[in-house]
Scaffold this motif. Structure first.
Motif, PDB file in Angstrom:
ATOM      1  N   THR A 249       0.825  -1.214   0.000  1.00 47.39           N
ATOM      2  CA  THR A 249       0.000   0.000   0.000  1.00 47.39           C
ATOM      3  C   THR A 249       0.859   1.263   0.000  1.00 47.39           C
ATOM      4  O   THR A 249       0.524   2.234  -0.676  1.00 47.39           O
ATOM      5  CB  THR A 249      -0.956   0.028   1.202  1.00 47.39           C
ATOM      6  N   SER A 250       1.954   1.249   0.726  1.00 49.32           N
ATOM      7  CA  SER A 250       2.830   2.419   0.753  1.00 49.32           C
ATOM      8  C   SER A 250       3.393   2.703  -0.635  1.00 49.32           C
ATOM      9  O   SER A 250       3.389   3.851  -1.100  1.00 49.32           O
ATOM     10  CB  SER A 250       3.977   2.212   1.746  1.00 49.32           C
ATOM     11  N   PHE A 251       3.869   1.667  -1.303  1.00 52.63           N
ATOM     12  CA  PHE A 251       4.402   1.845  -2.661  1.00 52.63           C
ATOM     13  C   PHE A 251       3.324   2.347  -3.602  1.00 52.63           C
ATOM     14  O   PHE A 251       3.550   3.258  -4.402  1.00 52.63           O
ATOM     15  CB  PHE A 251       4.974   0.526  -3.179  1.00 52.63           C
ATOM     16  N   SER A 252       2.136   1.770  -3.506  1.00 55.10           N
ATOM     17  CA  SER A 252       1.026   2.154  -4.377  1.00 55.10           C
ATOM     18  C   SER A 252       0.629   3.610  -4.177  1.00 55.10           C
ATOM     19  O   SER A 252       0.443   4.362  -5.144  1.00 55.10           O
ATOM     20  CB  SER A 252      -0.177   1.238  -4.122  1.00 55.10           C
ATOM     21  N   ILE A 253       0.512   4.030  -2.918  1.00 55.14           N
ATOM     22  CA  ILE A 253       0.095   5.397  -2.617  1.00 55.14           C
ATOM     23  C   ILE A 253       1.160   6.404  -3.043  1.00 55.14           C
ATOM     24  O   ILE A 253       0.862   7.424  -3.678  1.00 55.14           O
ATOM     25  CB  ILE A 253      -0.221   5.548  -1.123  1.00 55.14           C
ATOM     26  N   ILE A 254       2.416   6.107  -2.713  1.00 57.54           N
ATOM     27  CA  ILE A 254       3.511   7.030  -3.034  1.00 57.54           C
ATOM     28  C   ILE A 254       3.663   7.192  -4.550  1.00 57.54           C
ATOM     29  O   ILE A 254       3.961   8.283  -5.045  1.00 57.54           O
ATOM     30  CB  ILE A 254       4.831   6.533  -2.408  1.00 57.54           C
ATOM     31  N   SER A 255       3.446   6.111  -5.301  1.00 57.15           N
ATOM     32  CA  SER A 255       3.639   6.159  -6.752  1.00 57.15           C
ATOM     33  C   SER A 255       2.430   6.722  -7.503  1.00 57.15           C
ATOM     34  O   SER A 255       2.486   6.867  -8.728  1.00 57.15           O
ATOM     35  CB  SER A 255       3.954   4.755  -7.277  1.00 57.15           C
ATOM     36  N   THR A 256       1.353   7.029  -6.800  1.00 56.85           N
ATOM     37  CA  THR A 256       0.148   7.520  -7.468  1.00 56.85           C
ATOM     38  C   THR A 256       0.400   8.807  -8.252  1.00 56.85           C
ATOM     39  O   THR A 256      -0.061   8.961  -9.385  1.00 56.85           O
ATOM     40  CB  THR A 256      -0.974   7.759  -6.441  1.00 56.85           C
TER      41      THR A 256
END
Length: 262
Positions: free
Chosen positions: A170-177
């Motif tokens: 989730t952290s990777f997904s949110i940061i890369s948004t």
């Protein structure tokens, strides 16, 4: 006045209920206070959301290990992180389908070509996106299992590795948004062409989080990282085959998409 959550009697100067801790609401819902609550909850400098994202980059073992150890107030919980990640993924999916789709040359996508060319590739990618949330969920047990096998110096059980996997994904997904949104608006073809690179970066971030949460020596990474990747790749192949079977069963793709042209 009384608290609307637990009915405890409140003084007029109270902002929070002393019994249940709920915020005292005096005004009706309006666009203004909805925006204020959103900004206050997620974007002020002291909130747990930004702190969780930042610390997942520089010290993920503190976030994951803290939650597993019972520290639940300092950082955003994994369920809330998952909800935000799915929302951001839904936004990216909207941009792909509604904004960028007509600008993509599907015939040039090498990793998803079929015998029918670009039309078959477009059909498969479109069908896969319909199940993107399910596929995202399936990544979690895959990452958790690989971490449980390879990075388990602290003797965490599978459920605890499940928590670590949620935080990492989730952290990777949110940061890369932000990056994804900009690329889709500027050059959607590059976004689609580099999709596998994005997945690879996601997996290596999960390896990084699992390693930082394990306290294994750096030299052991020489065999632990390849083992982690091998386990994940085997799981990924299984999920990929299951996805293809599911697409066949639902009629989203057919055998004709893979029959060579005469």
């Amino acid at each position: 006045m009384n608290c609307r959550n637990c009915n405890t009697s409140l003084r007029t100067d109270y902002s929070f209920c002393p019994d249940c801790g709920a915020k005292v609401i005096r005004n009706r819902i309006s666009v203004k206070n909805l925006l204020y609550d959103l900004i206050e909850r997620y974007f002020n400098l002291d909130n747990t959301f930004l702190k969780t994202l930042w610390h997942m980059l520089i010290k993920p073992h503190i976030v994951c290990g803290g939650y597993i150890a019972g520290i639940r107030k300092k950082y955003l919980n994994p369920v809330s992180m998952l909800a935000i990640a799915l929302t951001s993924s839904g936004f990216i999916l909207f941009l792909i389908k509604k904004v960028a789709w007509d600008s993509i040359d599907f015939s040039s996508i090498s990793y998803a070509q079929t015998s029918t060319g670009g039309s078959g590739t477009e059909k498969i990618i479109s069908a896969t996106m319909e199940y993107s949330s399910l596929i995202y969920f399936l990544y979690i047990p895959m990452i958790a299992f690989a971490g449980f096998v390879v990075f388990n110096k602290k003797q965490y059980n599978y459920a605890e590795h499940f928590v670590t996997a949620i935080y990492a994904l989730t952290s990777f997904s949110i940061i890369s948004t932000v990056y994804q949104a900009i690329l889709l608006l500027v050059n959607p073809q590059v976004y689609i062409d580099t999709a596998l690179i994005y997945v690879a970066l996601m997996i290596f971030f999960c390896v990084y989080v699992s390693y930082k949460n394990s306290k294994f020596s750096k030299t052991s990474l020489l065999w632990r990282v390849p083992t982690f990747l091998l386990i994940f790749f085997m799981d990924y192949l299984g999920i990929s085959m299951l996805s293809i079977v599911m697409l066949f069963l639902t009629g989203d793709i057919s055998i004709q998409d893979f029959v060579p042209k005469n």
